[in-house]
Scaffold this motif. Structure first.
Motif, PDB file in Angstrom:
ATOM      1  N   GLY A 287     -18.445   7.186 -15.385  1.00  0.00           N
ATOM      2  CA  GLY A 287     -18.363   7.547 -16.806  1.00  0.00           C
ATOM      3  C   GLY A 287     -17.213   8.511 -17.073  1.00  0.00           C
ATOM      4  N   ASP A 288     -16.582   8.373 -18.259  1.00  0.00           N
ATOM      5  CA  ASP A 288     -15.475   9.263 -18.612  1.00  0.00           C
ATOM      6  C   ASP A 288     -15.984  10.609 -19.129  1.00  0.00           C
ATOM      7  N   GLY A 289     -17.267  10.767 -19.212  1.00  0.00           N
ATOM      8  CA  GLY A 289     -17.861  12.013 -19.697  1.00  0.00           C
ATOM      9  C   GLY A 289     -19.309  11.752 -20.055  1.00  0.00           C
ATOM     10  N   ILE A 290     -19.940  12.778 -20.629  1.00  0.00           N
ATOM     11  CA  ILE A 290     -21.291  12.587 -21.173  1.00  0.00           C
ATOM     12  C   ILE A 290     -21.126  12.656 -22.683  1.00  0.00           C
ATOM     13  N   GLY A 291     -21.445  11.590 -23.367  1.00  0.00           N
ATOM     14  CA  GLY A 291     -21.273  11.569 -24.828  1.00  0.00           C
ATOM     15  C   GLY A 291     -22.513  12.018 -25.555  1.00  0.00           C
ATOM     16  N   LEU A 292     -23.640  12.031 -24.848  1.00  0.00           N
ATOM     17  CA  LEU A 292     -24.891  12.494 -25.459  1.00  0.00           C
ATOM     18  C   LEU A 292     -25.870  12.881 -24.354  1.00  0.00           C
ATOM     19  N   TYR A 293     -26.172  14.171 -24.302  1.00  0.00           N
ATOM     20  CA  TYR A 293     -27.240  14.642 -23.411  1.00  0.00           C
ATOM     21  C   TYR A 293     -28.405  14.970 -24.346  1.00  0.00           C
ATOM     22  N   SER A 314     -30.423  23.427 -15.784  1.00  0.00           N
ATOM     23  CA  SER A 314     -30.171  22.010 -16.074  1.00  0.00           C
ATOM     24  C   SER A 314     -28.778  21.804 -16.661  1.00  0.00           C
ATOM     25  N   TYR A 315     -28.411  22.615 -17.646  1.00  0.00           N
ATOM     26  CA  TYR A 315     -27.099  22.434 -18.299  1.00  0.00           C
ATOM     27  C   TYR A 315     -25.973  22.702 -17.297  1.00  0.00           C
ATOM     28  N   LYS A 316     -26.188  23.739 -16.472  1.00  0.00           N
ATOM     29  CA  LYS A 316     -25.169  24.083 -15.480  1.00  0.00           C
ATOM     30  C   LYS A 316     -24.961  22.909 -14.513  1.00  0.00           C
ATOM     31  N   THR A 317     -26.079  22.334 -14.054  1.00  0.00           N
ATOM     32  CA  THR A 317     -25.982  21.205 -13.118  1.00  0.00           C
ATOM     33  C   THR A 317     -25.155  20.080 -13.719  1.00  0.00           C
ATOM     34  N   VAL A 318     -25.436  19.769 -14.979  1.00  0.00           N
ATOM     35  CA  VAL A 318     -24.713  18.659 -15.620  1.00  0.00           C
ATOM     36  C   VAL A 318     -23.237  19.010 -15.761  1.00  0.00           C
ATOM     37  N   LEU A 319     -22.934  20.208 -16.274  1.00  0.00           N
ATOM     38  CA  LEU A 319     -21.531  20.599 -16.511  1.00  0.00           C
ATOM     39  C   LEU A 319     -20.762  20.674 -15.193  1.00  0.00           C
ATOM     40  N   ASP A 320     -21.394  21.268 -14.225  1.00  0.00           N
ATOM     41  CA  ASP A 320     -20.784  21.428 -12.892  1.00  0.00           C
ATOM     42  C   ASP A 320     -20.408  20.070 -12.302  1.00  0.00           C
ATOM     43  N   ASN A 321     -21.349  19.143 -12.377  1.00  0.00           N
ATOM     44  CA  ASN A 321     -21.122  17.824 -11.771  1.00  0.00           C
ATOM     45  C   ASN A 321     -20.061  17.013 -12.498  1.00  0.00           C
ATOM     46  N   MET A 322     -19.869  17.301 -13.775  1.00  0.00           N
ATOM     47  CA  MET A 322     -18.903  16.502 -14.544  1.00  0.00           C
ATOM     48  C   MET A 322     -17.506  17.109 -14.506  1.00  0.00           C
ATOM     49  N   GLY A 323     -17.344  18.268 -13.890  1.00  0.00           N
ATOM     50  CA  GLY A 323     -16.012  18.880 -13.753  1.00  0.00           C
ATOM     51  C   GLY A 323     -15.359  19.099 -15.107  1.00  0.00           C
ATOM     52  N   ASP A 324     -14.096  18.591 -15.261  1.00  0.00           N
ATOM     53  CA  ASP A 324     -13.357  18.808 -16.524  1.00  0.00           C
ATOM     54  C   ASP A 324     -13.772  17.842 -17.617  1.00  0.00           C
ATOM     55  N   LYS A 325     -14.524  16.832 -17.269  1.00  0.00           N
ATOM     56  CA  LYS A 325     -14.839  15.804 -18.261  1.00  0.00           C
ATOM     57  C   LYS A 325     -15.754  16.361 -19.356  1.00  0.00           C
ATOM     58  N   PRO A 326     -15.564  15.901 -20.590  1.00  0.00           N
ATOM     59  CA  PRO A 326     -16.380  16.453 -21.681  1.00  0.00           C
ATOM     60  C   PRO A 326     -17.867  16.135 -21.532  1.00  0.00           C
ATOM     61  N   VAL A 327     -18.688  17.130 -21.841  1.00  0.00           N
ATOM     62  CA  VAL A 327     -20.145  16.942 -21.818  1.00  0.00           C
ATOM     63  C   VAL A 327     -20.674  17.334 -23.198  1.00  0.00           C
ATOM     64  N   VAL A 328     -21.185  16.363 -23.929  1.00  0.00           N
ATOM     65  CA  VAL A 328     -21.714  16.647 -25.263  1.00  0.00           C
ATOM     66  C   VAL A 328     -23.226  16.866 -25.134  1.00  0.00           C
ATOM     67  N   VAL A 329     -23.628  18.105 -25.360  1.00  0.00           N
ATOM     68  CA  VAL A 329     -25.050  18.421 -25.249  1.00  0.00           C
ATOM     69  C   VAL A 329     -25.619  18.535 -26.657  1.00  0.00           C
ATOM     70  N   ARG A 330     -26.617  17.724 -26.919  1.00  0.00           N
ATOM     71  CA  ARG A 330     -27.227  17.771 -28.246  1.00  0.00           C
ATOM     72  C   ARG A 330     -28.361  18.783 -28.248  1.00  0.00           C
ATOM     73  N   THR A 331     -28.398  19.640 -29.252  1.00  0.00           N
ATOM     74  CA  THR A 331     -29.495  20.609 -29.306  1.00  0.00           C
ATOM     75  C   THR A 331     -30.792  19.855 -29.621  1.00  0.00           C
ATOM     76  N   LEU A 332     -31.886  20.545 -29.362  1.00  0.00           N
ATOM     77  CA  LEU A 332     -33.220  19.933 -29.394  1.00  0.00           C
ATOM     78  C   LEU A 332     -33.442  19.029 -30.614  1.00  0.00           C
ATOM     79  N   ASP A 333     -33.806  17.788 -30.332  1.00  0.00           N
ATOM     80  CA  ASP A 333     -34.042  16.801 -31.401  1.00  0.00           C
ATOM     81  C   ASP A 333     -35.466  16.269 -31.276  1.00  0.00           C
ATOM     82  N   ILE A 334     -36.443  17.118 -31.612  1.00  0.00           N
ATOM     83  CA  ILE A 334     -37.829  16.615 -31.576  1.00  0.00           C
ATOM     84  C   ILE A 334     -38.291  16.284 -32.986  1.00  0.00           C
TER      85      ILE A 334
END
Ligand code: PEP
Ligand code: MG
Length: 570
Positions: A287-293, A314-334
């Motif tokens: 993947g070129d990044g995470i477009g929606l977490y 959790s957020y650190k793990t995702v960001l760390d693993n994706m390196g420079d690639k963009p990670v779009v984290v969506r705030t809580l959507d319940i």
């Protein structure tokens, strides 16, 4: 044959396992003989302990000590002499049946525990409820297996699966699943695609037509289920599986390549994820990044809110693993179809139009700030993009941004390491926001179009209701006009636009989306390489020409014909 909606590609051949959570209704019933009733209660406790011992050792062997300890704690509750004493006393004093005595005693304990300050003790209330349910099932002679107790490879059939049920599915054993309700964009369907579990949803009456042990073929592409297939049909489907596997090998050849069109226009092909566990799939599909977490899954399937530190991890793990690639984290959507068992959300007549997502966060500041703190702390580790869901007005966005600034100030004062190096954007999933995209574009860093909800709100058609699923019309010109308004407004201000709704993962839609000016498409990870492979066949100028014609069309059918013609010539 049963026809439903193809929700997750793939073919599964296997035996049916019907799952139906049993609702236990306990009413006050008098007993004939107190002694017999106490004996009945003692026996049910013994049986409960035996079942839990088995479950505990199975979990120890197949999972881990920590999970097994949950069942250990349940055994302790059943062994507690206080419980036995309280139930026996109630049977004797009120001359009631054991079921009623146990239920009332348990309710009292639960109420006491739930009122405690200490979060750990509060959590025990859920354990008491769980264990009580187990014993009540025994007393009532109901045999019910939970999802986590499935121990052979099966095709799961349910009337409905909640997102938290789906999260519990064992990918090794669940060959596929079938549900009576739901559509392509219900969350269980979305999760099935990420988990690569073939699925058919919205069958209407599939649950009642199938029996435990029936051999079926589930076709996740066609949305069909063949019951008691013949040897020829099985052979035919085995061949189809072979072809699917060959195609997958072709897509795999795009690993490590750039995501660009025939004429070298770059498009980011990102992944939608629900948990850090999904990162492996993103990396293995390049993947070129995470477009929606979708962070709400972090809040589900548990007994209380995740702490700031848990979220940070959790957020650190995702960001760390994706390196420079963009990670779009969506705030809580319940809200909508996503509920939290421990968060008392008032029942609403129209939950999809109600107090959900950002609306709820802005009214529950502690909950919201905890998430934002965790995000800003994790921002140190990667390329964080924070995205707010369900934005209808610019004031909502400004309010959310001001909370972010407050959180920055708090962290600064507390001398907690964090980063200001992050971007903020919004989901475009409410028509009001699409129509005012020019206003938003001046203040946001990016947009991501959530077609699942945008279609639901544009066509006024509940995404969970299979009877109106014909109105899920991603190719309808009305929707295309909204998309085009957003890309045009964003590009004027030099901002990028992604799409993270399920339309983004529809390979057929690729030329249309490129033509409409999308810069990023975010989909379930297993679709990425197929999309990269298909992208290479598209000329972006021709795609723009086709999209312009699509915008002039009157119906979804007309647009589909234009797309078919485009692919035929590509
Ligand atoms: C959407 O609405 O398109 C979206 C991506 O969000 P969700 O499916 O989680 O509502
Ligand atoms: Mg949405």
């Amino acid at each position: 044959m049963i026809q439903g909606i193809g929700a997750s590609d793939g073919i599964a051949i296997g035996k049916v396992y019907k799952y139906e959570p049993v609702e236990i209704v306990i009413t006050k019933e008098m007993c004939q003989d107190v002694e017999t009733e106490i004996l009945r209660f003692d026996e049910s406790i013994k049986a409960g302990i035996e079942a839990l011992e088995i479950l505990k050792s199975k979990t120890e062997n197949e999972m881990d000590e920590e999970t097994a300890a949950i069942f250990g704690a349940h055994i302790e509750i059943l062994r507690d002499p206080e419980l036995a004493k309280a139930v026996s006393e109630r049977i004797i004093s009120e001359k009631v049946k054991a079921e009623y005595a146990l239920k009332t005693v348990s309710d009292r304990f639960v109420a006491i525990f739930e009122a405690m300050e200490d979060a750990y003790i509060r959590e025990r209330a859920a354990d008491i409820k769980d264990v009580t349910r187990r014993v009540l099932l025994i007393l009532k002679g109901i045999k019910s297996k939970g999802l986590s107790e499935i121990d052979e490879a099966v095709i799961l059939v349910a009337r409905d699966l909640t997102p938290s049920d789906t999260a519990l599915l064992n990918r090794e054993l669940i060959l596929g699943f079938i549900t009576d309700i739901g559509g392509r964009t219900s969350h269980s369907a979305i999760m099935a695609r990420t988990m690569e579990i073939p699925a058919v949803v919205g069958t209407g009456g599939g649950f009642d037509q199938l029996c435990n042990g029936d051999l079926v073929i589930l076709d996740g592409m066609m949305g069909s289920i063949l019951i008691h297939p013949t040897a020829d049909e099985i052979e035919n489907y085995n061949e189809k599986m072979g072809i699917l596997n060959k195609e997958k090998a072709l897509w795999k050849s795009c690993m490590g390549q750039k995501s660009s069109t025939k004429d070298n226009k770059d498009i980011d092909l990102a992944a939608n994820i629900g948990s850090p566990d999904d990162i492996d799939g993103v990396l293995s599909n390049d993947g070129d990044g995470i477009g929606l977490y979708r962070t709400e899954f972090l809040y589900m399937g548990r007994k209380n809110f995740p702490t700031e530190d848990e979220q940070y991890d959790s957020y650190k793990t995702v960001l760390d693993n994706m390196g420079d690639k963009p990670v779009v984290v969506r705030t809580l959507d319940i809200g909508g179809d996503k509920e939290l068992s421990y968060f008392d959300m008032p029942k609403e007549l129209n939950p999809f139009l109600g107090n959900r997502a950002l609306r709820l966060c802005l009214q529950n500041m502690d909950m919201f700030k905890t998430q934002l703190r965790a995000l800003l702390r994790a921002a140190v580790y990667g390329n964080l993009h924070i995205m707010f869901p369900m934005i209808a007005t610019i004031e909502e966005f400004r309010k959310a941004k001001s909370v972010l600034q407050e959180v920055e100030r708090d962290l600064e004062m507390e001398k907690i390491p964090y980063s200001r190096n992050y971007k903020t954007g919004i989901m475009i999933e409410i028509p009001a926001a699409a129509l005012l995209a020019n206003v938003f574009a001046k203040e946001v860093d990016f947009f991501s179009i959530g077609t699942n909800d945008l279609i639901q709100y544009t066509f006024a058609a509940d995404r969970m209701n299979e009877h109106v699923s014909y109105l899920y019309q991603p190719y309808n010109p009305s929707l295309l006009k909204l998309i085009q308004m957003v890309t045009e407004a964003a590009h004027k201000e030099g901002k990028w636009v992604g799409m993270c709704g399920e339309m983004a993962g529809e390979i057929q839609a690729l030329p249309l989306l490129i033509g409409l000016g999308l810069d990023e498409l975010s989909m379930s990870a297993p679709s990425i390489l197929k999309a990269r492979y298909s992208l290479k066949q598209i000329d972006s100028t021709k795609a723009k020409g086709m999209a312009d014609m699509a915008l002039q069309s009157c119906t979804e059918e007309e647009v589909k014909l234009l797309i078919d013609a485009f692919w035929n010539e590509a």
